[in-house]
Scaffold this motif. Structure first.
Motif, PDB file in Angstrom:
ATOM      1  N   VAL A 235       0.419  -1.005   0.259  1.00 49.90           N
ATOM      2  CA  VAL A 235       0.131  -0.906  -0.230  1.00 49.90           C
ATOM      3  C   VAL A 235       1.047   1.470  -0.203  1.00 49.90           C
ATOM      4  CG1 VAL A 235      -1.290   1.249   0.869  1.00 49.90           C
ATOM      5  CG2 VAL A 235      -1.982  -1.077   1.002  1.00 49.90           C
ATOM      6  N   ALA A 236       1.257   1.138   0.630  1.00 47.94           N
ATOM      7  CA  ALA A 236       2.980   2.516   0.577  1.00 47.94           C
ATOM      8  C   ALA A 236       3.453   2.566  -0.346  1.00 47.94           C
ATOM      9  CB  ALA A 236       4.182   2.207   1.964  1.00 47.94           C
ATOM     10  N   GLY A 237       3.344   1.827  -1.660  1.00 49.18           N
ATOM     11  CA  GLY A 237       3.449   2.246  -3.060  1.00 49.18           C
ATOM     12  C   GLY A 237       3.011   3.533  -3.749  1.00 49.18           C
ATOM     13  N   ASP A 238       1.996   3.560  -2.696  1.00 50.67           N
ATOM     14  CA  ASP A 238       0.922   4.836  -3.258  1.00 50.67           C
ATOM     15  C   ASP A 238       1.103   5.632  -2.453  1.00 50.67           C
ATOM     16  OD1 ASP A 238      -0.708   6.929  -3.429  1.00 50.67           O
ATOM     17  OD2 ASP A 238      -1.826   5.373  -5.706  1.00 50.67           O
ATOM     18  N   PRO A 239       1.679   6.263  -2.315  1.00 48.23           N
ATOM     19  CA  PRO A 239       1.951   7.274  -1.037  1.00 48.23           C
ATOM     20  C   PRO A 239       0.394   8.302  -0.476  1.00 48.23           C
ATOM     21  CG  PRO A 239       3.728   7.578  -2.111  1.00 48.23           C
ATOM     22  CD  PRO A 239       2.429   7.083  -3.277  1.00 48.23           C
TER      23      PRO A 239
END
Length: 218
Positions: A100-104
């Motif tokens: 999920v952190a791949g998309d801030p």
């Protein structure tokens, strides 16, 4: 959020701020106190099912400014650091957080409120589908006292940089939602991975994996 959830969020914040005003100190969550009860399912020690031969690694609960010289929730507005391995076997949760952190923008939406960082607390939301209600988002307020090991650093979910701590706050929010840190361990199955993704993103776990180019069956 529904109107009722917005009211509940505002009430949580008002309660926390009132405590800060009365005590003259940062917020200390009375509903999820820094003790063994918050760490383990039985409230005393790691269960055998966790496979933690090292026993209880937590020696203190510290705020970010107590373990980092320049603490920051995120690196900046356009970059989010991944999550480092934890001594707690909640690998499905950490893997989901990394995805999920791949998309801030997605991971930052987990945080409903960061404006009270100076008072030592954050408000987060997690998705849990409830067929009996339209309120599938669960709102959780946590203080920023984090379980740390003998080295004075967070010993569960943390970011590679000692100054960045968004992952530790997310993990604490889920621990409070589920009752303990140990309870954040998702089933070691693809379905467990999908559940962890949906908790954080609010969307389909399959879609989140697809965006990252992963096969939901992996």
């Amino acid at each position: 959020l529904s109107t009722q959830q917005d009211r509940d969020k505002d009430a949580m914040i008002a309660e926390a701020l009132a405590q800060c005003t009365a005590s003259g100190r940062k917020y200390e969550d009375p509903h999820f106190a820094p003790a063994a009860k918050a760490l383990w399912r039985d409230g005393t020690a790691p269960g055998a099912e966790l496979g933690m031969g090292c026993g209880d690694p937590v020696t203190s609960w510290l705020r970010p400014e107590e373990f980092a010289t320049e603490p920051r929730l995120f690196v900046n507005d356009w970059q989010v650091l991944g999550v480092a391995p934890s001594v707690l076997p909640n690998t499905r949760l950490l893997a989901a957080a990394n995805i999920v952190a791949g998309d801030p923008d997605v991971i930052k939406r987990v945080y409903l409120s960061t404006e009270h960082a100076a008072h030592g607390f954050y408000v987060l939301r997690f998705f849990q589908e409830d067929p009996r209600s339209d309120d599938d988002w669960k709102v959780v307020l946590v203080d920023d006292r984090l379980p740390c090991g003998a080295d004075g650093k967070p010993c569960y979910a943390h970011n590679p940089s000692p100054s960045v701590f968004w992952a530790a706050i997310v993990e604490k929010g889920l621990a409070k939602l589920f009752g303990s840190y140990a309870a954040t361990e998702a089933p070691p199955t693809p379905q467990g991975q999908l559940q962890a993704l949906e908790l954080l993103s609010g969307g389909s776990g399959q879609n989140a994996l697809a965006v990252q180019g992963q096969d939901p069956g992996d």
